[in-house]
Design a protein around this motif. Structure first.
Motif, PDB file in Angstrom:
ATOM      1  N   VAL A   8       0.845  -1.192   0.000  1.00  0.00           N
ATOM      2  CA  VAL A   8       0.000   0.000   0.000  1.00  0.00           C
ATOM      3  C   VAL A   8       0.881   1.244   0.000  1.00  0.00           C
ATOM      4  CG1 VAL A   8      -1.651   1.337   1.369  1.00  0.00           C
ATOM      5  CG2 VAL A   8      -1.931  -1.129   1.132  1.00  0.00           C
ATOM      6  N   ARG A   9       0.518   2.210  -0.829  1.00  0.00           N
ATOM      7  CA  ARG A   9       1.239   3.479  -0.879  1.00  0.00           C
ATOM      8  C   ARG A   9       0.427   4.545  -0.153  1.00  0.00           C
ATOM      9  NH1 ARG A   9       4.022   4.580  -6.478  1.00  0.00           N
ATOM     10  NH2 ARG A   9       5.065   6.058  -5.130  1.00  0.00           N
ATOM     11  N   VAL A  10       1.139   5.520   0.383  1.00  0.00           N
ATOM     12  CA  VAL A  10       0.516   6.645   1.071  1.00  0.00           C
ATOM     13  C   VAL A  10       0.794   7.889   0.236  1.00  0.00           C
ATOM     14  CG1 VAL A  10       0.452   8.002   3.186  1.00  0.00           C
ATOM     15  CG2 VAL A  10       0.916   5.543   3.306  1.00  0.00           C
ATOM     16  N   TRP A  11      -0.260   8.588  -0.153  1.00  0.00           N
ATOM     17  CA  TRP A  11      -0.136   9.784  -0.985  1.00  0.00           C
ATOM     18  C   TRP A  11      -0.595  10.997  -0.205  1.00  0.00           C
ATOM     19  CZ3 TRP A  11       2.172   9.289  -5.612  1.00  0.00           C
ATOM     20  CH2 TRP A  11       2.215   8.021  -6.190  1.00  0.00           C
ATOM     21  N   LEU A  12       0.221  12.052  -0.184  1.00  0.00           N
ATOM     22  CA  LEU A  12      -0.157  13.327   0.396  1.00  0.00           C
ATOM     23  C   LEU A  12      -0.628  14.230  -0.740  1.00  0.00           C
ATOM     24  CD1 LEU A  12       2.847  14.112   2.793  1.00  0.00           C
ATOM     25  CD2 LEU A  12       0.746  12.875   3.299  1.00  0.00           C
ATOM     26  N   ALA A  13      -1.843  14.726  -0.644  1.00  0.00           N
ATOM     27  CA  ALA A  13      -2.342  15.689  -1.619  1.00  0.00           C
ATOM     28  C   ALA A  13      -1.758  17.043  -1.235  1.00  0.00           C
ATOM     29  CB  ALA A  13      -3.863  15.730  -1.610  1.00  0.00           C
ATOM     30  N   THR A  14      -0.925  17.607  -2.084  1.00  0.00           N
ATOM     31  CA  THR A  14      -0.266  18.861  -1.750  1.00  0.00           C
ATOM     32  C   THR A  14      -1.269  20.011  -1.746  1.00  0.00           C
ATOM     33  OG1 THR A  14       0.345  19.198  -4.057  1.00  0.00           O
ATOM     34  CG2 THR A  14       1.945  18.070  -2.650  1.00  0.00           C
ATOM     35  N   GLY A  15      -0.872  21.110  -1.158  1.00  0.00           N
ATOM     36  CA  GLY A  15      -1.793  22.238  -1.021  1.00  0.00           C
ATOM     37  C   GLY A  15      -2.718  22.006   0.154  1.00  0.00           C
ATOM     38  N   HIS A  16      -3.850  22.701   0.174  1.00  0.00           N
ATOM     39  CA  HIS A  16      -4.820  22.508   1.243  1.00  0.00           C
ATOM     40  C   HIS A  16      -6.173  22.116   0.650  1.00  0.00           C
ATOM     41  CE1 HIS A  16      -5.432  26.718   0.118  1.00  0.00           C
ATOM     42  NE2 HIS A  16      -6.687  26.492   0.412  1.00  0.00           N
ATOM     43  N   THR A  17      -6.995  21.491   1.490  1.00  0.00           N
ATOM     44  CA  THR A  17      -8.281  20.948   1.070  1.00  0.00           C
ATOM     45  C   THR A  17      -9.364  21.432   2.020  1.00  0.00           C
ATOM     46  OG1 THR A  17      -7.148  18.959   0.276  1.00  0.00           O
ATOM     47  CG2 THR A  17      -9.517  18.792   0.604  1.00  0.00           C
ATOM     48  N   ASP A  18     -10.548  21.623   1.503  1.00  0.00           N
ATOM     49  CA  ASP A  18     -11.713  21.991   2.316  1.00  0.00           C
ATOM     50  C   ASP A  18     -12.047  20.793   3.208  1.00  0.00           C
ATOM     51  OD1 ASP A  18     -14.127  22.756   3.383  1.00  0.00           O
ATOM     52  OD2 ASP A  18     -15.060  23.232   1.459  1.00  0.00           O
ATOM     53  N   MET A  19     -11.946  20.962   4.515  1.00  0.00           N
ATOM     54  CA  MET A  19     -12.177  19.865   5.444  1.00  0.00           C
ATOM     55  C   MET A  19     -13.658  19.504   5.598  1.00  0.00           C
ATOM     56  SD  MET A  19      -9.402  18.437   6.713  1.00  0.00           S
ATOM     57  CE  MET A  19      -8.819  18.396   5.042  1.00  0.00           C
ATOM     58  N   ARG A  20     -14.538  20.215   4.931  1.00  0.00           N
ATOM     59  CA  ARG A  20     -15.953  19.830   4.931  1.00  0.00           C
ATOM     60  C   ARG A  20     -16.225  18.679   3.975  1.00  0.00           C
ATOM     61  NH1 ARG A  20     -18.271  25.703   3.743  1.00  0.00           N
ATOM     62  NH2 ARG A  20     -16.529  25.512   2.302  1.00  0.00           N
ATOM     63  N   CYS A  21     -15.263  18.356   3.119  1.00  0.00           N
ATOM     64  CA  CYS A  21     -15.437  17.280   2.134  1.00  0.00           C
ATOM     65  C   CYS A  21     -15.529  15.922   2.820  1.00  0.00           C
ATOM     66  CB  CYS A  21     -14.271  17.252   1.159  1.00  0.00           C
ATOM     67  SG  CYS A  21     -14.108  18.694   0.125  1.00  0.00           S
ATOM     68  N   GLY A  22     -16.406  15.084   2.307  1.00  0.00           N
ATOM     69  CA  GLY A  22     -16.527  13.711   2.775  1.00  0.00           C
ATOM     70  C   GLY A  22     -15.782  12.764   1.844  1.00  0.00           C
ATOM     71  N   PHE A  23     -15.983  11.472   2.044  1.00  0.00           N
ATOM     72  CA  PHE A  23     -15.261  10.478   1.253  1.00  0.00           C
ATOM     73  C   PHE A  23     -15.521  10.644  -0.234  1.00  0.00           C
ATOM     74  CE2 PHE A  23     -14.492   6.557  -0.953  1.00  0.00           C
ATOM     75  CZ  PHE A  23     -13.286   6.143  -0.433  1.00  0.00           C
ATOM     76  N   ASN A  24     -16.774  10.828  -0.631  1.00  0.00           N
ATOM     77  CA  ASN A  24     -17.090  10.889  -2.061  1.00  0.00           C
ATOM     78  C   ASN A  24     -16.379  12.035  -2.771  1.00  0.00           C
ATOM     79  OD1 ASN A  24     -18.713   8.635  -1.898  1.00  0.00           O
ATOM     80  ND2 ASN A  24     -20.570   9.815  -1.568  1.00  0.00           N
ATOM     81  N   PHE A  44      -4.883   8.145   0.981  1.00  0.00           N
ATOM     82  CA  PHE A  44      -4.753   9.491   0.436  1.00  0.00           C
ATOM     83  C   PHE A  44      -4.995  10.467   1.573  1.00  0.00           C
ATOM     84  CE2 PHE A  44      -5.944   6.690  -3.000  1.00  0.00           C
ATOM     85  CZ  PHE A  44      -5.013   7.018  -3.968  1.00  0.00           C
ATOM     86  N   VAL A  45      -4.006  11.332   1.815  1.00  0.00           N
ATOM     87  CA  VAL A  45      -4.030  12.236   2.961  1.00  0.00           C
ATOM     88  C   VAL A  45      -4.224  13.668   2.472  1.00  0.00           C
ATOM     89  CG1 VAL A  45      -2.803  12.941   5.053  1.00  0.00           C
ATOM     90  CG2 VAL A  45      -2.377  10.674   4.068  1.00  0.00           C
ATOM     91  N   PHE A  46      -5.160  14.375   3.099  1.00  0.00           N
ATOM     92  CA  PHE A  46      -5.482  15.753   2.739  1.00  0.00           C
ATOM     93  C   PHE A  46      -5.323  16.631   3.975  1.00  0.00           C
ATOM     94  CE2 PHE A  46      -7.827  12.884   0.068  1.00  0.00           C
ATOM     95  CZ  PHE A  46      -7.708  13.418  -1.197  1.00  0.00           C
ATOM     96  N   ARG A  47      -4.828  17.858   3.784  1.00  0.00           N
ATOM     97  CA  ARG A  47      -4.585  18.788   4.888  1.00  0.00           C
ATOM     98  C   ARG A  47      -5.495  19.999   4.768  1.00  0.00           C
ATOM     99  NH1 ARG A  47      -0.797  23.572   5.191  1.00  0.00           N
ATOM    100  NH2 ARG A  47      -0.997  23.321   2.965  1.00  0.00           N
ATOM    101  N   GLY A  48      -5.982  20.495   5.909  1.00  0.00           N
ATOM    102  CA  GLY A  48      -6.802  21.701   5.937  1.00  0.00           C
ATOM    103  C   GLY A  48      -5.954  22.958   5.808  1.00  0.00           C
ATOM    104  N   ARG A  49      -6.602  24.073   5.606  1.00  0.00           N
ATOM    105  CA  ARG A  49      -5.916  25.351   5.399  1.00  0.00           C
ATOM    106  C   ARG A  49      -5.051  25.760   6.592  1.00  0.00           C
ATOM    107  NH1 ARG A  49      -6.625  29.593   1.864  1.00  0.00           N
ATOM    108  NH2 ARG A  49      -8.544  28.689   1.061  1.00  0.00           N
ATOM    109  N   ALA A  50      -5.531  25.526   7.801  1.00  0.00           N
ATOM    110  CA  ALA A  50      -4.793  25.931   9.003  1.00  0.00           C
ATOM    111  C   ALA A  50      -3.648  24.977   9.354  1.00  0.00           C
ATOM    112  CB  ALA A  50      -5.747  26.040  10.185  1.00  0.00           C
ATOM    113  N   SER A  51      -3.503  23.889   8.623  1.00  0.00           N
ATOM    114  CA  SER A  51      -2.435  22.889   8.808  1.00  0.00           C
ATOM    115  C   SER A  51      -2.525  22.112  10.107  1.00  0.00           C
ATOM    116  CB  SER A  51      -1.049  23.535   8.710  1.00  0.00           C
ATOM    117  OG  SER A  51      -0.880  24.157   7.468  1.00  0.00           O
ATOM    118  N   LYS A  75       1.370  22.023  14.052  1.00  0.00           N
ATOM    119  CA  LYS A  75       0.833  21.890  12.704  1.00  0.00           C
ATOM    120  C   LYS A  75       1.421  20.645  12.047  1.00  0.00           C
ATOM    121  CE  LYS A  75       0.284  26.840  12.005  1.00  0.00           C
ATOM    122  NZ  LYS A  75      -1.150  26.865  12.085  1.00  0.00           N
ATOM    123  N   PHE A  76       0.688  20.094  11.099  1.00  0.00           N
ATOM    124  CA  PHE A  76       1.196  18.981  10.318  1.00  0.00           C
ATOM    125  C   PHE A  76       2.222  19.512   9.324  1.00  0.00           C
ATOM    126  CE2 PHE A  76      -3.001  17.279  11.542  1.00  0.00           C
ATOM    127  CZ  PHE A  76      -2.585  16.091  12.123  1.00  0.00           C
TER     128      PHE A  76
END
Length: 115
Positions: A8-24, A44-51, A75-76
């Motif tokens: 299994v690979r672990v991917w970090l999505a660069t930048g920031h993501t809206d943390m209101r998003c669900g799985f879909n 797949f790992v996503f980070r919020g704006r505030a880190s 912060k992450f």
């Protein structure tokens, strides 16, 4: 902790993501932005704006999993790349989840005196 197989690979999505998003919505981002298949069993790992918040999506072959973590302090550590993704190891993910700099892991705090 998520039981991560060796393939299994672990991917970090660069930048920031809206943390209101669900799985879909996050899975759709994996397909369209990262050009990966969110149902292959990778993380797949996503980070919020505030880190200080992350979300991890993972499909184990049976169902969809969504993991959310908020740090109480600190912060992450995230790659400086703005678009795309960065692959890290499962060990580095462990450091990331603890709030430790996964690029150069070291103890960041130690007691000065006993008692």
């Amino acid at each position: 902790m998520i039981p991560i197989r060796s393939d299994v690979r672990v991917w970090l999505a660069t930048g920031h993501t809206d943390m209101r998003c669900g799985f879909n919505r996050l899975a759709l981002m994996v397909q369209e932005v990262l050009k990966q298949d969110p149902f292959r069993g990778h993380l797949f790992v996503f980070r919020g704006r505030a880190s200080d918040r992350i979300k991890i999506i993972w499909h184990d072959g049976v169902g969809a999993c969504l993991f959310y973590k908020r740090l109480e302090r600190g912060k992450f550590i995230w790659p400086a790349v703005r678009d795309g993704s960065v692959s890290i190891s499962a060990g580095q993910l462990g450091y990331l989840l603890e709030g430790i700099d996964w690029r150069n892991p070291q103890i960041t705090w130690r007691p000065e005196t006993a008692g």
